[in-house]
Scaffold this motif. Structure first.
Motif, PDB file in Angstrom:
ATOM      1  N   TRP A 119      -5.283 -10.236  -1.829  1.00  0.00           N
ATOM      2  CA  TRP A 119      -3.844 -10.238  -1.546  1.00  0.00           C
ATOM      3  C   TRP A 119      -3.361  -8.860  -1.125  1.00  0.00           C
ATOM      4  O   TRP A 119      -2.471  -8.724  -0.280  1.00  0.00           O
ATOM      5  CB  TRP A 119      -3.063 -10.741  -2.764  1.00  0.00           C
ATOM      6  CG  TRP A 119      -3.258 -12.204  -2.963  1.00  0.00           C
ATOM      7  CD1 TRP A 119      -3.916 -12.828  -3.988  1.00  0.00           C
ATOM      8  CD2 TRP A 119      -2.851 -13.245  -2.069  1.00  0.00           C
ATOM      9  NE1 TRP A 119      -3.938 -14.180  -3.795  1.00  0.00           N
ATOM     10  CE2 TRP A 119      -3.290 -14.477  -2.637  1.00  0.00           C
ATOM     11  CE3 TRP A 119      -2.175 -13.274  -0.853  1.00  0.00           C
ATOM     12  CZ2 TRP A 119      -3.060 -15.701  -2.016  1.00  0.00           C
ATOM     13  CZ3 TRP A 119      -1.941 -14.490  -0.236  1.00  0.00           C
ATOM     14  CH2 TRP A 119      -2.380 -15.685  -0.825  1.00  0.00           C
ATOM     15  N   PHE A 120      -3.957  -7.810  -1.693  1.00  0.00           N
ATOM     16  CA  PHE A 120      -3.612  -6.464  -1.232  1.00  0.00           C
ATOM     17  C   PHE A 120      -4.024  -6.290   0.227  1.00  0.00           C
ATOM     18  O   PHE A 120      -3.276  -5.730   1.034  1.00  0.00           O
ATOM     19  CB  PHE A 120      -4.297  -5.409  -2.107  1.00  0.00           C
ATOM     20  CG  PHE A 120      -3.885  -4.006  -1.769  1.00  0.00           C
ATOM     21  CD1 PHE A 120      -2.725  -3.467  -2.303  1.00  0.00           C
ATOM     22  CD2 PHE A 120      -4.649  -3.229  -0.906  1.00  0.00           C
ATOM     23  CE1 PHE A 120      -2.332  -2.167  -1.980  1.00  0.00           C
ATOM     24  CE2 PHE A 120      -4.266  -1.934  -0.578  1.00  0.00           C
ATOM     25  CZ  PHE A 120      -3.103  -1.409  -1.120  1.00  0.00           C
ATOM     26  N   GLY A 121      -5.220  -6.807   0.560  1.00  0.00           N
ATOM     27  CA  GLY A 121      -5.666  -6.749   1.946  1.00  0.00           C
ATOM     28  C   GLY A 121      -4.724  -7.482   2.878  1.00  0.00           C
ATOM     29  O   GLY A 121      -4.410  -7.008   3.975  1.00  0.00           O
ATOM     30  N   ALA A 122      -4.241  -8.650   2.432  1.00  0.00           N
ATOM     31  CA  ALA A 122      -3.307  -9.430   3.241  1.00  0.00           C
ATOM     32  C   ALA A 122      -1.984  -8.680   3.430  1.00  0.00           C
ATOM     33  O   ALA A 122      -1.395  -8.685   4.523  1.00  0.00           O
ATOM     34  CB  ALA A 122      -3.056 -10.788   2.596  1.00  0.00           C
ATOM     35  N   LEU A 123      -1.519  -8.011   2.371  1.00  0.00           N
ATOM     36  CA  LEU A 123      -0.280  -7.240   2.478  1.00  0.00           C
ATOM     37  C   LEU A 123      -0.430  -6.076   3.456  1.00  0.00           C
ATOM     38  O   LEU A 123       0.477  -5.783   4.234  1.00  0.00           O
ATOM     39  CB  LEU A 123       0.120  -6.710   1.092  1.00  0.00           C
ATOM     40  CG  LEU A 123       0.701  -7.733   0.117  1.00  0.00           C
ATOM     41  CD1 LEU A 123       0.891  -7.105  -1.264  1.00  0.00           C
ATOM     42  CD2 LEU A 123       2.029  -8.277   0.628  1.00  0.00           C
ATOM     43  N   MET A 124      -1.582  -5.410   3.418  1.00  0.00           N
ATOM     44  CA  MET A 124      -1.806  -4.298   4.338  1.00  0.00           C
ATOM     45  C   MET A 124      -1.944  -4.796   5.778  1.00  0.00           C
ATOM     46  O   MET A 124      -1.530  -4.120   6.721  1.00  0.00           O
ATOM     47  CB  MET A 124      -3.035  -3.503   3.928  1.00  0.00           C
ATOM     48  CG  MET A 124      -2.855  -2.704   2.640  1.00  0.00           C
ATOM     49  SD  MET A 124      -1.431  -1.556   2.677  1.00  0.00           S
ATOM     50  CE  MET A 124      -0.189  -2.511   1.764  1.00  0.00           C
ATOM     51  N   LEU A 125      -2.529  -5.981   5.950  1.00  0.00           N
ATOM     52  CA  LEU A 125      -2.572  -6.582   7.285  1.00  0.00           C
ATOM     53  C   LEU A 125      -1.153  -6.815   7.792  1.00  0.00           C
ATOM     54  O   LEU A 125      -0.839  -6.527   8.954  1.00  0.00           O
ATOM     55  CB  LEU A 125      -3.345  -7.904   7.252  1.00  0.00           C
ATOM     56  CG  LEU A 125      -3.290  -8.761   8.516  1.00  0.00           C
ATOM     57  CD1 LEU A 125      -3.852  -7.997   9.711  1.00  0.00           C
ATOM     58  CD2 LEU A 125      -4.059 -10.071   8.309  1.00  0.00           C
ATOM     59  N   ALA A 126      -0.296  -7.315   6.916  1.00  0.00           N
ATOM     60  CA  ALA A 126       1.099  -7.550   7.299  1.00  0.00           C
ATOM     61  C   ALA A 126       1.799  -6.244   7.657  1.00  0.00           C
ATOM     62  O   ALA A 126       2.532  -6.172   8.657  1.00  0.00           O
ATOM     63  CB  ALA A 126       1.842  -8.241   6.150  1.00  0.00           C
ATOM     64  N   LEU A 127       1.546  -5.200   6.856  1.00  0.00           N
ATOM     65  CA  LEU A 127       2.175  -3.900   7.136  1.00  0.00           C
ATOM     66  C   LEU A 127       1.690  -3.337   8.467  1.00  0.00           C
ATOM     67  O   LEU A 127       2.488  -2.882   9.299  1.00  0.00           O
ATOM     68  CB  LEU A 127       1.857  -2.919   6.004  1.00  0.00           C
ATOM     69  CG  LEU A 127       2.346  -1.479   6.218  1.00  0.00           C
ATOM     70  CD1 LEU A 127       3.875  -1.438   6.318  1.00  0.00           C
ATOM     71  CD2 LEU A 127       1.861  -0.572   5.087  1.00  0.00           C
ATOM     72  N   MET A 128       0.373  -3.380   8.679  1.00  0.00           N
ATOM     73  CA  MET A 128      -0.182  -2.842   9.921  1.00  0.00           C
ATOM     74  C   MET A 128       0.338  -3.585  11.134  1.00  0.00           C
ATOM     75  O   MET A 128       0.847  -2.980  12.085  1.00  0.00           O
ATOM     76  CB  MET A 128      -1.717  -2.911   9.902  1.00  0.00           C
ATOM     77  CG  MET A 128      -2.395  -1.872   9.060  1.00  0.00           C
ATOM     78  SD  MET A 128      -4.181  -1.812   9.379  1.00  0.00           S
ATOM     79  CE  MET A 128      -4.662  -3.509   9.087  1.00  0.00           C
ATOM     80  N   ASP A 129       0.209  -4.902  11.116  1.00  0.00           N
ATOM     81  CA  ASP A 129       0.572  -5.652  12.308  1.00  0.00           C
ATOM     82  C   ASP A 129       2.072  -5.630  12.547  1.00  0.00           C
ATOM     83  O   ASP A 129       2.528  -5.556  13.693  1.00  0.00           O
ATOM     84  CB  ASP A 129       0.071  -7.095  12.212  1.00  0.00           C
ATOM     85  CG  ASP A 129      -0.094  -7.727  13.582  1.00  0.00           C
ATOM     86  OD1 ASP A 129      -1.183  -7.566  14.166  1.00  0.00           O
ATOM     87  OD2 ASP A 129       0.867  -8.346  14.064  1.00  0.00           O
ATOM     88  N   GLY A 130       2.858  -5.685  11.454  1.00  0.00           N
ATOM     89  CA  GLY A 130       4.302  -5.567  11.615  1.00  0.00           C
ATOM     90  C   GLY A 130       4.687  -4.244  12.240  1.00  0.00           C
ATOM     91  O   GLY A 130       5.565  -4.170  13.108  1.00  0.00           O
ATOM     92  N   SER A 131       3.991  -3.176  11.834  1.00  0.00           N
ATOM     93  CA  SER A 131       4.272  -1.844  12.370  1.00  0.00           C
ATOM     94  C   SER A 131       3.825  -1.720  13.821  1.00  0.00           C
ATOM     95  O   SER A 131       4.501  -1.089  14.638  1.00  0.00           O
ATOM     96  CB  SER A 131       3.573  -0.786  11.512  1.00  0.00           C
ATOM     97  OG  SER A 131       3.989  -0.884  10.167  1.00  0.00           O
TER      98      SER A 131
END
Length: 449
Positions: A119-131
């Motif tokens: 889930w941490f990996g998924a959150l970082m994916l969201a942060l990266m792609d959103g950015s």
């Protein structure tokens, strides 16, 4: 469409290096984006994701883009800062957030005391792609803002070249680091050092190149911007105040036509990014459908990075001549032929079981990728009202994220239907690219060859 209330002044032509500086930061953004595309499925699988569920995790990113793109587009139209300009604040802010995500994602297992690694990996994916989404639209609008009509094709071609230089290095970096002795395997549930250090290097490159663009490019202040686009400031301000629904209602016809092409081309790209690692590992290396940690799987994953670098090289090379082809034969013809080449590239992967021969497939995919990054934006830039350029570019980028969302839903169903044989997902991507190529001919481009 806005009224032409004043005489339209001609924008000054920019030198090659000024055009280069406009998009240099996009090299770093694409460096990070390529690392994400080539390695996120690998990272999430390492952290415990089932291949059947990978499309769900990948849907997080376009879901964020669905909200971020039009908001950032509209806000950048209404922003002016004497130090950072109109688009600069969003490019800079997005780069900082993306860099944080890139430093943290491959270290997800270090946070298991607070949150499950997956889930941490998924959150970082969201942060990266959103950015990344925050930066994409302003870079597109910046080229349209700064260049006169006769340099638009060149501007987007240079941007495509820089994007693909970043993509080549980003995609190949884990393979390169492995070659110089950095460990490419790790205990189960942990990301290999070759990937971790690739993300560190990618995040640093992203930030440095974006800083170069922000501080080397001087955007036109509001009065000059209005003068160069043939409108008075009051008219621009009126356009900027329009709401999302009003803009959608007044959206130029060409945007709807291009949206149909975008749907199938980005649907195909999403399939490739999600399933290439599994497809190559199974189809060429002969791994089982549930293998996500063996030496063979990691070797295949590194080779996918090389293949992605390969299509980036071919895209960069094609971008060097793409504006000349488009000027001579027309943007529609160039766009359609390029997408058809991409379809051939995807389908051909089914017939290849030698890892080196897969690079031939990347030729067609690279040509398509170059056109996807340039042609629709070049067509669009000459059909949008200046006061809402950023907003419409943001809305247009929904034609990137919506197909990815739907691809995630459909992909999860299809991979089950294909009994987790991921190579058939790439064949499906090829069919989608053929459809996209045919749909180009419905687009009405006011500029002929």
């Amino acid at each position: 469409m806005e009224k032409q209330t004043t005489m339209k002044a001609t924008k000054p032509k920019l030198s090659f290096w000024q055009i280069w500086n406009l998009s240099f930061g996009f090299l770093g953004v694409q460096f990070g984006f390529a690392l994400q595309n080539a390695n996120v499925s690998r990272i999430l699988s390492t952290l415990g994701a089932d291949p059947h569920d990978l499309p769900i995790f990948w849907m997080i990113a376009p879901a964020i883009g669905l909200v971020v793109q039009p908001v950032v587009g509209a806000m950048s139209d209404r922003t002016w800062n004497k130090h950072f300009g109109r688009r600069g604040p969003f490019i800079f802010g997005g780069a900082i957030a993306a860099t944080i995500g890139m430093f943290l994602m491959p270290n997800a297992s270090a946070f298991t005391a607070y949150i499950p690694a997956i889930w941490f990996g998924a959150l970082m994916l969201a942060l990266m792609d959103g950015s990344f989404n925050v930066t994409f639209q302003p870079f597109r609008a910046l080229v349209a803002d700064m260049l006169p009509e006769e340099q638009i094709n060149k501007g987007y071609s240079v941007q495509t070249f820089l994007i693909n230089v970043g993509a080549v290095v980003g995609s190949a970096l884990p393979f390169i680091l492995t070659g110089i002795g950095i460990q490419n395997t790790a205990p189960e549930g942990q990301v290999p050092d070759s990937v971790i250090w690739s993300f560190y290097i990618g995040g640093t490159t992203l930030l440095v190149t974006v800083l170069w663009t922000v501080f080397s490019t001087k955007e036109y202040p509001p009065k000059e911007y209005a003068m160069y686009n043939g409108v008075d400031e009051a008219e621009v301000a009126k356009e900027e105040k329009k709401g999302f629904l009003e803009l959608l209602k007044e959206m130029p016809t060409v945007m709807w036509q291009l949206a149909a092409v975008q749907f199938f081309s980005w649907f195909a790209l999403f399939m490739m990014w999600v399933f290439s690692t599994s497809a190559v590992a199974q189809h060429v290396w002969g791994t089982s459908v549930d293998d996500t940690s063996s030496a063979a799987y990691n070797e295949a994953a590194n080779w996918v990075g090389i293949l992605f670098a390969g299509y980036g090289v071919f895209a960069a090379l094609f971008s060097l001549v793409m504006d000349k082809i488009a000027n001579k034969y027309g943007r529609k013809f160039t766009y359609a032929i390029a997408l058809f080449a991409g379809g051939i590239g995807y389908v051909s992967m089914y017939f290849i079981t030698d890892q080196n021969m897969l690079m031939a497939s990347m030729l067609g995919i690279g040509i398509a990728w170059a056109a996807i990054l340039a042609m629709p934006y070049a067509i669009l830039s000459e059909n949008l009202p200046s006061g809402a350029m950023g907003a419409y570019m943001g809305i247009f980028n929904l034609t990137v994220v919506i197909p990815q969302l739907l691809s995630g839903v459909v992909g999860r169903f299809l991979i089950g239907l294909f009994d987790k044989q991921a190579i058939f997902m790439l064949v499906t991507a090829g069919v989608c690219m053929f459809i996209a190529s045919a749909l180009v001919f419905i687009v009405k481009d006011k500029k002929k060859a």
